[in-house]
Design an enzyme around this catalytic site. Sequence first.
Site, mmCIF file in Angstrom:
data_model
loop_
_atom_site.group_PDB
_atom_site.id
_atom_site.type_symbol
_atom_site.label_atom_id
_atom_site.label_comp_id
_atom_site.label_asym_id
_atom_site.label_seq_id
_atom_site.Cartn_x
_atom_site.Cartn_y
_atom_site.Cartn_z
ATOM 1 N N HIS A 147 -5.465 3.898 -2.079
ATOM 2 C CA HIS A 147 -6.794 4.279 -1.591
ATOM 3 C C HIS A 147 -7.112 5.680 -2.097
ATOM 4 O O HIS A 147 -6.486 6.651 -1.675
ATOM 5 C CB HIS A 147 -6.773 4.242 -0.055
ATOM 6 C CG HIS A 147 -8.099 4.491 0.584
ATOM 7 N ND1 HIS A 147 -8.298 4.343 1.942
ATOM 8 C CD2 HIS A 147 -9.304 4.873 0.087
ATOM 9 C CE1 HIS A 147 -9.563 4.625 2.242
ATOM 10 N NE2 HIS A 147 -10.186 4.957 1.124
ATOM 11 N N ARG A 158 -9.322 8.407 -1.650
ATOM 12 C CA ARG A 158 -10.323 8.840 -0.663
ATOM 13 C C ARG A 158 -11.208 9.931 -1.234
ATOM 14 O O ARG A 158 -10.777 10.710 -2.082
ATOM 15 C CB ARG A 158 -9.614 9.379 0.587
ATOM 16 C CG ARG A 158 -9.088 8.299 1.495
ATOM 17 C CD ARG A 158 -8.490 8.926 2.751
ATOM 18 N NE ARG A 158 -8.266 7.917 3.763
ATOM 19 C CZ ARG A 158 -9.148 7.590 4.706
ATOM 20 N NH1 ARG A 158 -10.307 8.206 4.776
ATOM 21 N NH2 ARG A 158 -8.864 6.657 5.578
ATOM 22 N N ASN A 214 0.863 -1.184 0.000
ATOM 23 C CA ASN A 214 0.000 0.000 0.000
ATOM 24 C C ASN A 214 0.906 1.243 0.000
ATOM 25 O O ASN A 214 1.702 1.422 0.922
ATOM 26 C CB ASN A 214 -0.895 -0.052 1.240
ATOM 27 C CG ASN A 214 -1.814 1.139 1.333
ATOM 28 O OD1 ASN A 214 -1.402 2.274 1.117
ATOM 29 N ND2 ASN A 214 -3.068 0.904 1.672
#
Length: 256
Positions: A56, A58, A11
């Site tokens: 990710h 967001r 990640n």
Amino acid sequence: MQSPDILLGVNIDHSATLRQARYRDNALDRGKMVEPDPVEIALHAQRAGADAITMHLREDRRHIQDSDLHLMRKMIQVPLNLEMACTTEMIEIALQVKPEVVLLVPEGRNEVTTEGGLDVAANQAAITDAVKRFSDAGIATSLFIDPDSAQIQASVETGCAYVELHTGAFAHAFYETPEQAKAELERLRHGAVRAHEGGLKVNAGHGINYVNIRLARELPHLHEMNIGHSIMCRALVTGITEAVREMKALMNGKLR
Ligand code: PXP
């Protein structure tokens, strides 16, 4: 029979967090001295043995930007795991970008990082619908859940391919007592067995580091672990190549 290696999804969000801390207004000025570049970090991680790259996007774009996602899609050869909330905006983006896997997570604006798992049981219709739309587009779905029987059962019913078991409580317990860590590991073990019996592939992640991985790797049926913060921190000291190599070796019992 020897069990297959556990895959490592790296990640890279925290590299973007570092960039945004200085270059929030210039994050899109690629080619200028805007650093670090999450895509460059991902390419090094891939060369060092990362099996997937997770990012990710967001709702508030606090770290990864849309342009990072589009460039990442073009540049990496390993599967792209797009972590996101189950919202109309994000579903449209995912269908356009077509990552190999969409990882659905809950999202709270005030959280520093993703905190509890997704409440699949309470949002089953919307999640089932998203899983179907992704599946029709050739995208697999993973649901980030706590190792809880009701959530696992609800996940099975959505038709998703994977669950990612939330290892945060285990990681916290590791700082308390060995008994607490063992109890959390036991919850995860039951969850992994149930999910596997339900026909799901089992991933895990959150709060995994170079110490607790020695216990976490013992979980049954593990397909992939998604690890971010600890790898990025280690990379500051050793470089990303060594950080990825060491984690991969540790998670597969090839380093003591
Ligand atoms: N899996 C999920 C669903 C996450 O939200 C995160 C954190 O972004 C991770 C894994 C990685 O957690 P960590 O950065 O603590 O390794």
